[in-house]
Enzyme design. Structure first.
Site, PDB file in Angstrom:
ATOM      1  N   ASN A  53       0.831  -1.206   0.000  1.00 59.77           N
ATOM      2  CA  ASN A  53       0.000   0.000   0.000  1.00 59.77           C
ATOM      3  C   ASN A  53       0.865   1.255   0.000  1.00 59.77           C
ATOM      4  O   ASN A  53       0.605   2.216  -0.741  1.00 59.77           O
ATOM      5  CB  ASN A  53      -0.894   0.030   1.243  1.00 59.77           C
ATOM      6  N   ARG A 377     -10.725  -3.794 -14.408  1.00 55.96           N
ATOM      7  CA  ARG A 377      -9.670  -4.744 -14.048  1.00 55.96           C
ATOM      8  C   ARG A 377     -10.269  -6.130 -14.164  1.00 55.96           C
ATOM      9  O   ARG A 377     -11.423  -6.355 -13.799  1.00 55.96           O
ATOM     10  CB  ARG A 377      -9.173  -4.547 -12.607  1.00 55.96           C
ATOM     11  N   ARG A 407      -5.137   2.220 -13.387  1.00 57.60           N
ATOM     12  CA  ARG A 407      -3.774   2.384 -12.879  1.00 57.60           C
ATOM     13  C   ARG A 407      -3.144   1.052 -12.471  1.00 57.60           C
ATOM     14  O   ARG A 407      -3.714   0.273 -11.718  1.00 57.60           O
ATOM     15  CB  ARG A 407      -3.776   3.348 -11.693  1.00 57.60           C
ATOM     16  N   HIS A 437     -15.305   3.606 -15.326  1.00 56.78           N
ATOM     17  CA  HIS A 437     -15.210   2.886 -14.061  1.00 56.78           C
ATOM     18  C   HIS A 437     -16.492   2.130 -13.725  1.00 56.78           C
ATOM     19  O   HIS A 437     -16.523   1.337 -12.786  1.00 56.78           O
ATOM     20  CB  HIS A 437     -14.865   3.893 -12.939  1.00 56.78           C
ATOM     21  N   TYR A 470     -12.425  -9.419  -2.046  1.00 60.02           N
ATOM     22  CA  TYR A 470     -13.068  -8.118  -1.904  1.00 60.02           C
ATOM     23  C   TYR A 470     -14.550  -8.308  -1.649  1.00 60.02           C
ATOM     24  O   TYR A 470     -15.204  -9.134  -2.299  1.00 60.02           O
ATOM     25  CB  TYR A 470     -12.922  -7.280  -3.182  1.00 60.02           C
ATOM     26  N   ARG A 566     -14.105   3.003   4.035  1.00 58.78           N
ATOM     27  CA  ARG A 566     -12.973   2.092   4.242  1.00 58.78           C
ATOM     28  C   ARG A 566     -11.642   2.828   4.307  1.00 58.78           C
ATOM     29  O   ARG A 566     -10.808   2.534   5.151  1.00 58.78           O
ATOM     30  CB  ARG A 566     -12.906   1.055   3.118  1.00 58.78           C
ATOM     31  N   HIS A 594     -15.415  -3.145  -0.247  1.00 57.81           N
ATOM     32  CA  HIS A 594     -15.254  -2.436  -1.509  1.00 57.81           C
ATOM     33  C   HIS A 594     -16.563  -1.923  -2.095  1.00 57.81           C
ATOM     34  O   HIS A 594     -16.555  -1.122  -3.028  1.00 57.81           O
ATOM     35  CB  HIS A 594     -14.567  -3.370  -2.521  1.00 57.81           C
TER      36      HIS A 594
END
Length: 694
Positions: A53, A377, A407, A437, A470, A566, A594
């Site tokens: 992270n 993704r 990214r 997205h 997730y 979160r 998530h």
């Protein structure tokens, strides 16, 4: 007497700093690594996640601050800090947190692993037999792939790749006294920890290299050897007028390899002279040098997590398959969805038997004419690409919108796009200035004399691997208005035009910001009128100042507001006269929370939304995002259950105070421990047992 309202322009209205709030998140991850109630290897994993992270944080957020400093941009961020002020505070917090991590590894995790027979040590810890084995392995497996790069006449300072571990060596000729600097890269193709001997002693690769360094520099003195690591700017910038988006992204990926150094990590034993040499040649600012107290790059502790020690990990979780998905009426999944909406929550509910079953069924069903989906993704083991390819091969219209600018997944998405194109799938890359997205799949099916649309709307990516780790929510629906809106959104992305109006969905950059502001104001108006007024929001991040101001105003009007955030939250709760009625909590645990869920209550009205958008300016203004209303009673009930579980958690929950500090909740004396994630798993197990009994 009523508490006077605080002015939104007053000093106490200062927002929390976004970068420091992100570091607070990573501190919470470190809290889990320090929690003795967690299984040992899970604690090691959290320790590794903390490091990975932090790498991404420096590559993106710190890189952005440094860019502002270099460009002499002195604009203050919404919290009032200049880039230099933010950098100074980030450095101090990062140093404190990494020192805490190093001490946790040295004094708690490493000894606990040793007690379980997992010994991480140095060459000095090896006995004679282990040293002989280590030397033989070094000669056979390591030495042949090492390349010493010295700096001198005709030998320029070598390129140092981002996030790679290196040994910096001072090499001196004992005869001439000539001294040079050399760099030896720690091979990334080899395991970071070498298992040696019957005891399984784990020796860091750089430790073995340092011990046998004289093999690379025969006849030379080696007065200093130290480990270092650089982090480079990893953000991408794509021109808004790029004609070929694929080519522009590939070009930017090549540029990223040579991005500016934003952090230089060095072992604590390094000399000031070597730090000065590295700083000058890389080059790097002095305030970007970070000494490490112990091993560098603890993200490689994931190698230890992969050890076959199930006794030191969580019990395996097998996702549940809902009855309606396991046995759809008449064996027709689409008929089941048409009968009423279906909601799934991963990883408690199976991704394979819900989302992937939906796209597989669409690919093979001869009545399906069109399959369209978005990819932000994805993973190699996902059923999505095979389904798109099969649909194309069957002569169906198969469309995939691939977001090339996701990214750190850009290269993977480029490869996916090319493979799909070669198989005959229509691939669309989106826009240079808008990331796509939204997570949705649209199926168009011939039924009777017409066409029927079906859709999946998710809060997470179509990624089979992360779907096991997730927490995300997905909706399967045949609602004619929602599916027609999604069809319009796809046409906007793939064609040239702008939707005139949406029937039900709320989409950025069109009506999402405006709609959310209106909903918050409606709740505030209900509160001012003395009616029921409540807001509950679950997102990953809240950083948009306009949304924060609207929430403050709703709180001042008397609305009860619960925010489950979160990661980053710049809103300050509990400030007298400003945010008295706002509570902020963060849930961290086995699964990464998530999903994005919303509930607005005003008087007798209660509206639920779910979808892809966080409350950040980029999501509201600079991305294709989508929220959909949740209207089916059983789906609303499930969303209500999710909120109720999260708001009753007292063991894996942190609350944000008016002082900007996060505090972990503990059960009150005599109170039973409640974990939202554990409760969700127990609920699925109970349902599974009941289904089996019947």
């Amino acid at each position: 007497m009523a508490t006077p309202r605080a002015s939104l322009d007053a000093p106490e209205h200062q927002l929390l700093n976004r970068e420091l709030s992100w570091l607070d998140l990573n501190e919470r991850v470190l809290d889990l690594a320090a929690d003795p109630s967690e299984p040992l290897l899970e604690r090691v994993k959290f320790c590794a996640i903390f490091s990975s992270n932090l790498d991404e944080f420096f590559m993106v957020r710190v890189a952005g601050l440094l860019d502002q400093v270099v460009a002499r941009v002195n604009l203050r961020s919404p919290d009032g800090r200049t880039p230099l002020q933010a950098l100074a505070e980030v450095r101090q917090r990062a140093l404190e947190l990494t020192a805490t991590q190093a001490e946790l590894w040295r004094s708690e995790l490493s000894p606990a692993l040793r007690a379980e027979g997992i010994r991480v040590g140095s060459v000095e810890d090896a006995d004679d037999s282990e040293r002989r084995e280590l030397e033989a392995r070094f000669a056979r497996e390591i030495y042949p792939v090492l390349t010493p790069l010295a700096v001198g006449p005709g030998q320029p300072f070598p390129y140092i790749s981002g996030l790679s571990l290196s040994l910096g060596v001072t090499v001196r000729d004992p005869d001439s006294g000539e001294e040079r600097f050399a760099r030896v890269k720690v091979p990334e193709t080899l395991p970071r920890f070498l298992a040696i001997g019957e005891r399984g002693l784990l020796i860091p690769l750089e430790g073995a290299m340092s011990h046998y360094l004289s093999w690379l520099f025969p006849g030379m003195d080696l007065p200093e050897r130290a480990t270092f690591r650089v982090t480079r700017d990893g953000d991408t910038e794509i021109s808004d007028d790029a004609d070929d988006l694929l080519e522009a992204v590939e070009s930017e990926l090549r540029r990223r390899r040579f991005g500016a150094v934003v952090r230089l990590e060095v072992s604590s034993s390094i000399s000031p002279a070597m730090v000065a040499r590295l700083s000058e040649r890389l080059p790097v600012r002095q305030d970007a040098v970070y000494p490490a107290h112990g091993l560098l790059d603890l993200s490689d502790l994931m190698q230890l997590y992969e050890l076959d020690r199930p006794d030191l990990k969580y019990e395996p979780w097998v996702p549940h398959t809902q009855r309606r998905l396991a046995k759809p009426r008449d064996g027709d999944l689409f008929g089941e969805i048409a009968a009423s909406d279906i909601v799934v929550q991963h990883p408690y509910d199976s991704f394979a038997t819900s989302v992937e079953a939906f796209v597989r069924e669409a690919a093979k069903d001869p009545a399906v004419a069109t399959l369209k989906t978005t990819v932000y993704r994805t993973s190699d083991d996902s059923a999505l690409a095979p389904a798109l390819i099969e649909a194309a091969e069957e002569g169906k219209q198969s469309v995939c919108v691939v977001e090339l600018k996701a990214r750190f997944d850009e290269q993977r998405n480029i490869e996916w796009a090319r493979a799909l194109e070669q198989a005959g799938v229509h691939v669309v890359y989106g826009f240079p200035d808008l990331k796509i997205h939204a997570k949705t799949t649209l199926v168009i099916r011939r039924e009777g004399d017409g066409l029927q649309r079906y859709a999946h709307i998710g809060t997470g990516n179509y990624h089979a691997t992360t779907a096991r780790m997730y927490e995300d929510v997905g909706l399967l629906t045949a609602d004619p208005d929602i599916t027609a809106d999604i069809a319009d959104l796809f046409n906007y992305i793939t064609g040239f035009g702008r939707p005139q109006r949406f029937r039900k969905i709320i989409a950025a950059p069109f009506n999402l910001r405006r709609d959310l502001v209106e909903r918050i104001r409606t709740v505030g108006a209900a509160a001012a009128a003395g009616e029921n007024a409540r807001i509950r929001i679950k997102v990953n991040n809240i950083t948009d100042p306009v949304i924060v101001d609207e929430l403050y105003r709703a709180s001042q009007a008397g609305a009860a507001i619960d925010l489950i955030v979160r990661a980053v939250c710049v809103l300050t709760p509990g400030v007298e006269g400003l945010s008295d009625n706002i509570r902020v909590r963060s849930i961290l645990g086995r699964f990464l929370e998530h999903s994005r869920l919303f509930c607005f209550e005003a008087g007798d009205s209660k509206n639920y939304l779910m979808g892809s958008a966080d409350l950040m300016q980029r999501n509201l203004d600079h991305r294709i995002e989508m929220l959909v209303p949740v209207e089916a009673p059983q789906v609303r009930a499930e969303i209500e259950t999710i909120f109720r579980r999260l708001l009753s958690d007292n063991s894996q929950c942190w609350t944000l105070g008016a002082d900007g500090r996060w505090q972990r909740l503990e059960p009150a004396p005599g109170e039973r421990r409640r974990s939202a994630q554990a409760v969700a798993m127990r609920g699925r197990l109970r349902t599974r047992r009941q289904t089996t009994q019947h």
